[in-house]
Motif scaffolding. Structure first.
Motif, PDB file in Angstrom:
ATOM      1  N   GLN A 386       0.844  -1.195   0.000  1.00 30.88           N
ATOM      2  CA  GLN A 386       0.000   0.000   0.000  1.00 30.88           C
ATOM      3  C   GLN A 386       0.884   1.250   0.000  1.00 30.88           C
ATOM      4  O   GLN A 386       0.951   1.987   0.966  1.00 30.88           O
ATOM      5  N   GLY A 387       1.591   1.467  -1.093  1.00 31.74           N
ATOM      6  CA  GLY A 387       2.434   2.640  -1.211  1.00 31.74           C
ATOM      7  C   GLY A 387       3.741   2.484  -0.452  1.00 31.74           C
ATOM      8  O   GLY A 387       4.162   1.384  -0.099  1.00 31.74           O
ATOM      9  N   GLY A 388       4.416   3.595  -0.202  1.00 33.01           N
ATOM     10  CA  GLY A 388       5.693   3.564   0.485  1.00 33.01           C
ATOM     11  C   GLY A 388       6.349   4.933   0.506  1.00 33.01           C
ATOM     12  O   GLY A 388       5.739   5.938   0.137  1.00 33.01           O
ATOM     13  N   ASP A 389       7.615   4.954   0.949  1.00 41.47           N
ATOM     14  CA  ASP A 389       8.346   6.204   1.046  1.00 41.47           C
ATOM     15  C   ASP A 389       9.841   5.909   0.982  1.00 41.47           C
ATOM     16  O   ASP A 389      10.299   4.886   1.529  1.00 41.47           O
ATOM     17  N   HIS A 390      10.585   6.734   0.305  1.00 41.11           N
ATOM     18  CA  HIS A 390      12.040   6.579   0.164  1.00 41.11           C
ATOM     19  C   HIS A 390      12.406   5.224  -0.452  1.00 41.11           C
ATOM     20  O   HIS A 390      13.473   4.685  -0.181  1.00 41.11           O
ATOM     21  N   ALA A 392      11.021   2.365   0.234  1.00 39.60           N
ATOM     22  CA  ALA A 392      10.532   1.277   1.087  1.00 39.60           C
ATOM     23  C   ALA A 392       9.053   1.016   0.816  1.00 39.60           C
ATOM     24  O   ALA A 392       8.321   1.892   0.339  1.00 39.60           O
ATOM     25  N   LEU A 393       8.584  -0.192   1.133  1.00 41.55           N
ATOM     26  CA  LEU A 393       7.205  -0.601   0.892  1.00 41.55           C
ATOM     27  C   LEU A 393       6.428  -0.623   2.199  1.00 41.55           C
ATOM     28  O   LEU A 393       6.910  -1.140   3.213  1.00 41.55           O
ATOM     29  N   PHE A 394       5.216  -0.082   2.171  1.00 45.23           N
ATOM     30  CA  PHE A 394       4.319  -0.172   3.315  1.00 45.23           C
ATOM     31  C   PHE A 394       3.405  -1.380   3.099  1.00 45.23           C
ATOM     32  O   PHE A 394       2.586  -1.393   2.169  1.00 45.23           O
ATOM     33  N   ILE A 395       3.544  -2.377   3.972  1.00 42.08           N
ATOM     34  CA  ILE A 395       2.757  -3.603   3.836  1.00 42.08           C
ATOM     35  C   ILE A 395       2.180  -3.978   5.195  1.00 42.08           C
ATOM     36  O   ILE A 395       2.924  -4.328   6.123  1.00 42.08           O
ATOM     37  N   GLU A 396       0.865  -3.839   5.349  1.00 41.31           N
ATOM     38  CA  GLU A 396       0.127  -4.349   6.513  1.00 41.31           C
ATOM     39  C   GLU A 396       0.781  -3.964   7.840  1.00 41.31           C
ATOM     40  O   GLU A 396       1.076  -4.800   8.689  1.00 41.31           O
ATOM     41  N   GLY A 397       1.021  -2.662   8.003  1.00 43.92           N
ATOM     42  CA  GLY A 397       1.473  -2.156   9.280  1.00 43.92           C
ATOM     43  C   GLY A 397       2.965  -2.084   9.470  1.00 43.92           C
ATOM     44  O   GLY A 397       3.418  -1.580  10.496  1.00 43.92           O
ATOM     45  N   SER A 398       3.760  -2.564   8.538  1.00 43.73           N
ATOM     46  CA  SER A 398       5.219  -2.536   8.677  1.00 43.73           C
ATOM     47  C   SER A 398       5.849  -1.973   7.406  1.00 43.73           C
ATOM     48  O   SER A 398       5.200  -1.869   6.361  1.00 43.73           O
ATOM     49  N   ALA A 512       0.197  -3.267  17.374  1.00 39.22           N
ATOM     50  CA  ALA A 512       1.029  -3.695  18.503  1.00 39.22           C
ATOM     51  C   ALA A 512       1.805  -4.962  18.178  1.00 39.22           C
ATOM     52  O   ALA A 512       2.915  -5.161  18.664  1.00 39.22           O
ATOM     53  N   PHE A 513       1.220  -5.842  17.370  1.00 42.00           N
ATOM     54  CA  PHE A 513       1.866  -7.089  16.968  1.00 42.00           C
ATOM     55  C   PHE A 513       1.936  -7.128  15.444  1.00 42.00           C
ATOM     56  O   PHE A 513       1.056  -6.605  14.766  1.00 42.00           O
ATOM     57  N   GLU A 514       2.994  -7.753  14.935  1.00 42.80           N
ATOM     58  CA  GLU A 514       3.128  -7.862  13.486  1.00 42.80           C
ATOM     59  C   GLU A 514       1.950  -8.646  12.922  1.00 42.80           C
ATOM     60  O   GLU A 514       1.663  -9.765  13.353  1.00 42.80           O
ATOM     61  N   TYR A 515       1.274  -8.029  11.980  1.00 43.61           N
ATOM     62  CA  TYR A 515       0.042  -8.600  11.445  1.00 43.61           C
ATOM     63  C   TYR A 515       0.271  -9.972  10.827  1.00 43.61           C
ATOM     64  O   TYR A 515       1.216 -10.198  10.081  1.00 43.61           O
ATOM     65  N   GLY A 516      -0.636 -10.897  11.161  1.00 49.33           N
ATOM     66  CA  GLY A 516      -0.595 -12.232  10.575  1.00 49.33           C
ATOM     67  C   GLY A 516       0.253 -13.226  11.331  1.00 49.33           C
ATOM     68  O   GLY A 516       0.188 -14.426  11.047  1.00 49.33           O
TER      69      GLY A 516
END
Length: 640
Positions: A386-390, A392-398, A512-516
């Motif tokens: 879901q997009g990103g920055d610099h 890097a990839l934004f994936i499910e909270g991380s 709070a916890f890594e998703y999945g």
């Protein structure tokens, strides 16, 4: 002589009671059992512990228009009324004002009356009808004195309204006054629930230094069930205006301030200033809609040891609201109220109605400012990359390396699409964690955090062709970034040693916890089960039964929340008692079977010179008694 044989002739008329006694007639078929003084004193003390009596006096003083002419003292005080409501809730009795009246008249001893500041009623059969009416009037006035301080939506509720009258009530509504009284009403609820939390033993209250919560909404019915929709209110008013014969108009709603609860289907969340236009779909039938309110409840859960039952699942915060209106803001109110317990803010778990659907401005910002970290499931359209920055990839909270393999990026999508099974999904989530960017510096005051490539640093988790020159001979095997997965354009995260990221980009998806992961799944399942279990218990038609209005006939938003607060208080007290009872039984069972009980580490491993005790399994060495010691105590000589 029995009560039935007493001469009850009055005004020249002696009614024939048949086989009924005067007591049964006065009680309208009920036999009023006396409540013991100890129980009355217990409930009275709990009302005082809440601190709500001081708040009510404070609010009364705030609302006082000026110097009054005075008058007779109230026959029934706020303390007496709230104590009576707690006593009825403890019995599982319907929360009717007539039940409160009967409790005051027939069910208290002289000592209990003195404790509650009540006069002795005239309980003779002659004139009992007028006496009961007098006590009911005073009971009603006592309840309405409390309700008038906190009801955000005051209006006349005895008669049905035309839609024209409903429109006028809405037009005259004072939003500023409503916000003020709504805050009082939520404070009232908070004080009672905090009191129940403090009734627990200290070791249970402090089983964890932080408070984790799971919150949700549940439906609460109104005593009157006929509703309307603001979407078509104007057209209904126009129709009424065009109708000349007002007598032909059908009775409309009574309460202007309620709404349609959506039982099944999509719900909305209207922010302040917007109007909820929800209306039943007549084509599909109105069974999926119910007229009433919503109770927002937060239950205490355990993120450190989910499912281990270290403490009872209490309702630690609650508010009431109109359906489909300000759902996100009510969740923030729950979090703020929870902090009154004196514990650190922890994890706030909720379903997709909250974190997944709310904007960061309405929920995430305030929740994070209060110290709560989200835990939730994601909407389907927000899974995977879901997009990103610099770079890097934004994936499910991380935040992940741009070379993260596609199968790992789309693991959740493929699980929900039945392309892979759960075992494969778990393995992919575990493998994906190696590609997460590493935190080099924690967030600063400007809201920025420094992250670096997972192939860099003292503990790299992947290898990458772009970082091959930094690889040493002592490197252990790690997952590798495939050259084919690298982007044609090399961004900052792949060039620099570290990059500064704005944490505002992570607010919507952070958890709070890594998703999945199994940790996320275990806690989220525990948290959702806890709130669903609480909702079921308080609505199941048993002791509390907050959903049904058949056991609370007082009309209006404020009255409903007052009574629901008392019922939630009783629920918490029942849960605490049951938890302690189960703990005692478990401890007794361990003792019978010879299982060792928990012993403090200092007593298990070391000699305690203060108590002169030794660790388990270590024999006490023979110690010579001091020559000048006392023969009986072994201590210093006693003076004669």
């Amino acid at each position: 002589m029995s009560a039935g044989d007493i001469d009850y002739a009055f005004n020249g008329y002696a009614p024939d009671l048949g086989g009924m006694t005067q007591t049964e007639v006065m009680g309208r078929g009920r036999i009023h059992q006396l409540i013991d003084d100890e129980t009355v004193a217990l409930m009275e003390s709990r009302v005082r512990k809440t601190g709500v009596l001081e708040r009510l006096q404070q609010w009364t003083d705030e609302d006082a228009s000026g110097i009054g002419v005075g008058g007779r003292p109230s026959l029934i005080s706020e303390k007496a009324l709230l104590t009576a409501l707690l006593l009825l809730a403890k019995e599982g009795t319907s929360m009717f004002l007539t039940s409160v009246r009967d409790l005051f008249m027939f069910r208290l001893s002289a000592a209990s009356r003195e404790l509650l500041g009540l006069e002795t009623p005239r309980t003779a059969f002659v004139g009992h009808v007028a006496e009961k009416s007098r006590w009911y009037a005073n009971t009603s006035r006592a309840f309405n004195r409390i309700n008038a301080l906190m009801d955000p939506f005051p209006q006349e509720r005895r008669h049905s309204k035309t839609y024209t009258q409903i429109q006028e009530i809405l037009r005259m509504h004072d939003e500023v006054l409503a916000d003020k009284r709504k805050a009082r009403l939520d404070e009232f609820t908070k004080l009672f629930l905090v009191m129940t939390y403090n009734e627990q033993p200290r070791d249970i209250r402090r089983a964890s230094k932080k408070v984790d919560i799971s919150f949700d909404q549940t439906y609460v019915g109104t005593p009157t069930t006929k509703g309307y929709s603001r979407k078509n209110l104007a057209s209904r008013v126009k129709t009424e205006t065009e109708t000349k014969e007002k007598k032909t108009l059908k009775p409309g709603p009574v309460d202007a301030f309620a709404g349609w609860h959506v039982t099944t289907g999509e719900r909305v969340d209207a922010p302040k200033g917007q109007i909820d236009n929800t209306t039943p779909d007549k084509k599909a039938g109105s069974a999926n809609y119910r007229w009433g309110w919503e109770i927002n409840i937060a239950v205490r859960v355990d993120s450190e040891a989910p499912g281990q039952h270290r403490f009872p699942g209490l309702a630690v915060a609650a508010t009431m609201s109109l359906p489909n209106v300000r759902v996100a803001e009510e969740a923030v109110s729950l979090m703020r109220a929870t902090k009154a317990l004196g514990l650190e803010a922890g994890v706030g778990d909720a379903d997709k109605q909250y974190w997944a659907n709310s904007t960061t401005e309405r929920l995430h910002d305030d929740a994070l400012n209060e110290g709560f970290t989200p835990s939730t499931d994601y909407r389907v359209d927000r899974l995977g990359h879901q997009g990103g920055d610099h770079g890097a990839l934004f994936i499910e909270g991380s935040t992940y390396c741009p070379g993260t393999p596609k199968p790992l990026q789309n693991a959740t999508k493929e699980l929900l699409g039945h392309i892979i099974d759960t075992a494969t999904y778990r393995e992919r989530i575990k493998s994906r964690s190696a590609f997460q960017l590493h935190v080099k510096e924690k967030p600063d005051a400007k809201g920025r955090t420094v992250l670096r490539c997972p192939a860099l640093g003292p503990s790299p988790t992947v290898t990458c062709p772009l970082r091959e020159l930094l690889k040493t001979a002592t490197d252990r095997p790690r997952p590798a970034v495939d050259s084919a997965d690298l982007s044609d354009f090399t961004d900052a995260i792949c060039i620099k040693h570290s990059v500064s990221f704005d944490i505002a980009n992570f607010k919507r998806t952070a958890q709070a916890f890594e998703y999945g992961t199994p940790e996320w799944d275990k806690f989220h399942t525990h948290a959702r089960n806890s709130i669903e279990s609480l909702n079921h218990q308080i609505k199941s038609g048993g002791t509390e039964d907050i959903e049904s209005a058949s056991r609370r006939r007082v009309r209006g938003f404020g009255a409903a929340q007052i009574i629901v607060t008392i019922l939630l208080t009783n629920f918490n007290l029942r849960k605490i008692a049951a938890f302690i009872s189960d703990k005692i039984k478990a401890d007794a069972k361990k003792h019978v079977h010879g299982e060792p009980t928990l012993i403090r580490r200092r007593d298990r491993e070391w000699h305690n010179p203060y108590t002169d005790t030794y660790p388990l399994g270590v024999e006490r060495p023979d110690k010579l008694k001091r020559p000048d010691a006392d023969d009986e105590t072994g201590g210093p000589p006693q003076r004669v």
